[in-house]
Design a protein around this motif. Sequence first.
Motif, PDB file in Angstrom:
ATOM      1  N   GLY A 116       0.828  -1.206   0.000  1.00 48.34           N
ATOM      2  CA  GLY A 116       0.000   0.000   0.000  1.00 48.34           C
ATOM      3  C   GLY A 116       0.858   1.250   0.000  1.00 48.34           C
ATOM      4  O   GLY A 116       2.086   1.187  -0.041  1.00 48.34           O
ATOM      5  N   GLY A 117       0.192   2.385   0.010  1.00 47.88           N
ATOM      6  CA  GLY A 117       0.893   3.666   0.142  1.00 47.88           C
ATOM      7  C   GLY A 117       0.941   4.513  -1.118  1.00 47.88           C
ATOM      8  O   GLY A 117       1.543   5.587  -1.111  1.00 47.88           O
ATOM      9  N   GLU A 118       0.282   4.073  -2.207  1.00 42.88           N
ATOM     10  CA  GLU A 118       0.418   4.818  -3.467  1.00 42.88           C
ATOM     11  C   GLU A 118      -0.154   6.232  -3.395  1.00 42.88           C
ATOM     12  O   GLU A 118       0.288   7.116  -4.111  1.00 42.88           O
ATOM     13  N   GLY A 119      -1.123   6.449  -2.518  1.00 41.94           N
ATOM     14  CA  GLY A 119      -1.741   7.775  -2.450  1.00 41.94           C
ATOM     15  C   GLY A 119      -1.138   8.685  -1.399  1.00 41.94           C
ATOM     16  O   GLY A 119      -1.586   9.827  -1.227  1.00 41.94           O
ATOM     17  N   LEU A 120      -0.119   8.201  -0.685  1.00 44.24           N
ATOM     18  CA  LEU A 120       0.433   8.993   0.416  1.00 44.24           C
ATOM     19  C   LEU A 120       1.388  10.062  -0.094  1.00 44.24           C
ATOM     20  O   LEU A 120       2.076   9.885  -1.095  1.00 44.24           O
ATOM     21  N   ASP A 165       4.494   6.802  -5.160  1.00 48.81           N
ATOM     22  CA  ASP A 165       4.409   7.229  -6.560  1.00 48.81           C
ATOM     23  C   ASP A 165       5.203   8.526  -6.691  1.00 48.81           C
ATOM     24  O   ASP A 165       4.983   9.474  -5.922  1.00 48.81           O
ATOM     25  N   ILE A 166       6.067   8.607  -7.678  1.00 43.15           N
ATOM     26  CA  ILE A 166       6.999   9.736  -7.781  1.00 43.15           C
ATOM     27  C   ILE A 166       6.289  11.063  -8.065  1.00 43.15           C
ATOM     28  O   ILE A 166       6.842  12.124  -7.800  1.00 43.15           O
ATOM     29  N   ILE A 167       5.034  11.037  -8.553  1.00 44.49           N
ATOM     30  CA  ILE A 167       4.325  12.309  -8.752  1.00 44.49           C
ATOM     31  C   ILE A 167       3.281  12.579  -7.660  1.00 44.49           C
ATOM     32  O   ILE A 167       2.535  13.540  -7.738  1.00 44.49           O
ATOM     33  N   MET A 187      11.216  10.145  -2.749  1.00 40.39           N
ATOM     34  CA  MET A 187      11.445   8.728  -3.050  1.00 40.39           C
ATOM     35  C   MET A 187      12.746   8.237  -2.408  1.00 40.39           C
ATOM     36  O   MET A 187      12.799   7.144  -1.842  1.00 40.39           O
ATOM     37  N   GLN A 188      13.795   9.069  -2.500  1.00 40.66           N
ATOM     38  CA  GLN A 188      15.073   8.652  -1.920  1.00 40.66           C
ATOM     39  C   GLN A 188      14.954   8.457  -0.411  1.00 40.66           C
ATOM     40  O   GLN A 188      15.500   7.507   0.151  1.00 40.66           O
ATOM     41  N   PRO A 233       7.549   0.839  -6.504  1.00 42.01           N
ATOM     42  CA  PRO A 233       6.859   2.094  -6.829  1.00 42.01           C
ATOM     43  C   PRO A 233       5.591   1.927  -7.656  1.00 42.01           C
ATOM     44  O   PRO A 233       5.522   1.105  -8.566  1.00 42.01           O
ATOM     45  N   HIS A 234       4.622   2.751  -7.301  1.00 36.60           N
ATOM     46  CA  HIS A 234       3.381   2.885  -8.063  1.00 36.60           C
ATOM     47  C   HIS A 234       3.654   3.850  -9.213  1.00 36.60           C
ATOM     48  O   HIS A 234       4.436   4.788  -9.077  1.00 36.60           O
ATOM     49  N   CYS A 235       3.044   3.626 -10.357  1.00 38.75           N
ATOM     50  CA  CYS A 235       3.193   4.558 -11.481  1.00 38.75           C
ATOM     51  C   CYS A 235       1.976   4.416 -12.370  1.00 38.75           C
ATOM     52  O   CYS A 235       1.724   3.351 -12.929  1.00 38.75           O
ATOM     53  N   TRP A 236       1.209   5.485 -12.472  1.00 35.45           N
ATOM     54  CA  TRP A 236      -0.044   5.382 -13.227  1.00 35.45           C
ATOM     55  C   TRP A 236      -0.344   6.699 -13.925  1.00 35.45           C
ATOM     56  O   TRP A 236      -1.473   7.109 -14.042  1.00 35.45           O
TER      57      TRP A 236
END
Length: 383
Positions: free
Chosen positions: A243-247, A268-270, A278-279, A294-297
């Motif tokens: 989990g955590g993609e929206g944080l 997610d980097i954006i 991210m680092q 990582p999430h990427c969408w």
Amino acid sequence: MKITRITIHALHAPITNTFFYSQGYYPGRDAVLVELHTDEGLAGWGQCSGAPTTTPAVIECQYAPRLLGKDPRDWNVHWHALGGLRGGHYGIVSGLEMALLDLAGKAAGLPIYKLLGGAVRDRVKVYATGLYKLERWTSFEAWREGLIEEALGYRDEGFSLCKLKIGFVPVKDAQLVHAVREAIGPEMGLAVDANCAWDAATAIQVGKAIESAHIAWYEEPLPPTNLEGYREVRRAVAIPVSGGEGLGGLYAFRDMIQTRSVDIIQPDIIICGGFSAMQRIQVLADANHVRLLPHCWGSALSLAASLHFLATIPDGAPSITPTEPLLEFDRSDNPLRENLLVEPLRQQGGYLPVPQGPGLGVEIDSDSLTRFRVAKVMAQVGG
Ligand code: CA
């Protein structure tokens, strides 16, 4: 070098195949891009997360004036000043930092991964995210057969793993998971994603029903506000929980990682705050033995940025067959991924090449930009 002008591009691309996930449906895809211009003629690009209707106004009023006149090569200074570490709109800071790094790389003649300390790989392993519920699948049988056909397509393309959307009706979800597993065979990886659909009791019930399908990870069974529920699911179900993609922001990730609420963290980097975030999240995850995936969408820009970041991440624990980093590769209908660049990013055998040019190493297709631009919310700040 100084930033003289900032253009905000709000984009919308209609799609032909409307698709559903557990929280709604997508009849089109959106993106907010920022373009930083300089007194030396270079321009840097970034993608922010946020609604194309309101995000440009926030950038225009709150963030853009604070970057005008600044040297983009001081990207980490600006990241702190804009609130990358604590507070603010992390999705906006993410995109602005991406554009600063794109400029810093172009000014130095170096790809972003070099500015981050260098690449340990020139291609990144990707998995296929798809297997949504399409609007045209009007019966359960059509849905099941459609998913099977799509999953077999990913296997034929060389993907080693694909991800299936669940979170609709628990009993049917479990049937679909087993049907896809049976169709693709035991070798290919299969992950599932509920997009925060359930409470802990339901998530445990479904988790137990799909354990025997050899699931690689169980993504967002619950909303990220229910960390105690995440821990209950982890204890009860023999599938790694992610989990955590929206944080956004380091401290939200700290809370999820240090409380052992997930096995796999998915920034997610954006959304999370950009490269600098991210680092820091990677260090947190490493120190707590949590896997980073990582999430990427987003558009092709967020994909390129994610590739630069993952190029710099070493393999997992030492072994004869060490685990290499894995990136989400959205396969759903998205013209902003397929048509935004002069040279689109194409997978080969389950890998995407890391762009090698200066900065992000990609070039925006100006015709596509014009075609997808939502003119009424485009903004420009500065001379
Ligand atoms: Ca997800």
